[in-house]
Design an enzyme around this catalytic site. Structure first.
Site: not given
Ligand code: GCO
Ligand code: MG
Length: 412
Positions: A147, A159, A220, A412
């Site tokens: 990722r 994040y 993500d 978030w």
């Protein structure tokens, strides 16, 4: 095979974990993961005050019946707290059934459908050189899929970026909240979607140029985009052949994915915060995504997630089970047994727990040539070292949250 003891164990070796331990009159024990990151004690109370008393005297061999009883008899169905509690009961019963049968749980689920589970790790960097180092490190660790998350110019803390997290205290930089972000207040991060949308395609272009076309790359979006922004991003990332784009929009409005889908062929993954098959039902039927992110721990256990994945299989939708460090080793083991057995396995997230956690939870899984395998011990293959667990009492910890430059709270 009646249950005579139901204990809830809270331990915080590197972060908080909630574990249900069931014991039968024959002395079989079963473990279940009930960890709900940032809201752990709500599940402890649900289990201790409302579920444990009803478990005493129940026949541990009746997994389906017990699941239906706790789902339907509560009247108040679904929700993350309820479903994490039911998940823990379900996992513990599968663990017991495996031990009673002398078989690993994946055998009870139909046996292995593959040699091992392709797993992806989390590479990240505040800029591209740091990201490249992190990807190289993951490849050295044996990961065959990664990722990719990077810092965004102009934003300080966002994040997924290890080096910008201040809590590592000089230790190895990891953004997976291990050690967890302990404290009385959540950490505030920054967000700006337009800067992110401009930056991300350049990052993937650089990564493909450096690491070639073969390696599966994931990303993500962590619920931050509007549908049209997600559509733009999916389209702009198409040249870089992502394995998936995860949680591109917030999960509440599932209709959004229709719009995203109309505009891009980038595969989509969603559902780490879903907690029942019902949350996935229409998305699966309408083929609006490609990978089910549900975790055994948050979807009501092996029983419930298997049903969801079997339904998804009819549409060639595959598993992509959530596996951050806030899934305990018990929850990870359950995911591995299920992933090994089902036909429509896609990929498993694997972030790797810290040493303290691995001492509290003794595990039988293996990690070889980029593949996970749950091992062949009867049951789930995890045991809880109560003495070690007792060294680490619960510590208050919250997930971070986001504000935009003007102070507005953002997803978030
Ligand atoms: C992931 C997740 C995690 C979550 C975390 C929240 O894809 O692994 O998005 O990083 O943020 O599990 O508890
Ligand atoms: Mg995620």
């Amino acid at each position: 095979m009646n249950i005579v003891k139901a204990e809830v164990v809270v331990t915080s070796p590197d972060r908080n974990f909630v574990t249900l331990k069931l014991t039968t009159e024959e002395g079989f024990t079963g473990l279940g993961d009930a960890t709900l990151n940032g809201r752990e004690l709500a599940v402890v109370s649900y289990l201790q005050d409302h579920v444990a008393p009803l478990l005493i005297g129940k026949d541990a061999s009746r997994i389906e019946d017990t699941w239906q009883f706790f789902y339907r008899s509560a009247y108040w169905r679904r929700g993350p707290v309820t479903m994490a509690a039911i998940a823990a009961v379900d996992m513990a019963l599968w663990d017991i059934k495996g031990k009673a049968a002398g078989m690993p749980v994946y055998q009870l689920l139909g046996g292995a459908s593959r040699q091992g589970l392709l797993a992806y790790g989390h590479a990240s960097g505040s800029d591209i050189p740091e990201l490249f180092d992190s990807i190289r490190k993951h490849l050295e660790l044996g990961f065959r899929a990664v990722r990719v998350q990077t810092g965004v110019p102009g934003l300080n803390a966002i994040y997924g970026i290890a080096s910008q997290s201040k809590e590592t205290g000089g230790g190895e930089a990891r953004y997976d909240h291990e050690p967890a972000r302990r404290g009385a207040q959540p950490v505030q991060e920054d967000w700006d979607t337009r800067s992110y949308l401009r930056h991300l395609p350049r990052v993937f272009e650089a990564v493909r140029n450096e690491f070639g076309p073969e390696i599966p790359l994931l990303h993500d979006g962590h619920h931050r985009m509007t549908p049209i922004q997600a559509a733009q991003l999916g389209k702009n990332l198409e040249p870089y052949d992502l394995f998936w784009l995860e949680d591109c929009t917030p999960a509440e409005n599932q209709e959004s994915l229709k719009l995203v889908r109309q505009h891009t062929t980038t595969p989509l993954a969603i559902g780490e915060i879903f907690n029942t098959a019902w949350d996935f039902k229409d998305l699966i039927r309408d083929q609006l995504f490609d990978y089910v992110r549900g975790a055994v721990t948050h979807m009501g256990g092996i029983t419930a997630l298997k049903k969801t994945l079997d339904y998804a299989a009819m549409y060639q939708i595959k598993s992509g089970m959530h596996g951050p460090t806030d899934i305990s080793p018990v929850g990870m083991a359950a995911a591995m047994h299920l992933g090994l057995a089902i036909h429509n396995f896609g990929i498993q997230e694997y972030m790797q727990h810290g040493d303290r956690t691995n001492q509290v939870f003794e595990q039988s899984f293996t990690w070889q040539d980029g593949l996970l395998h749950p091992g062949d011990k009867p049951g789930l293959g995890v045991s809880l070292n109560i003495d070690e667990a007792g060294k680490y009492p619960y510590q208050q910890a919250y997930l971070p949250f986001n504000r935009l430059a003007d102070g507005t709270v953002h997803d978030w």
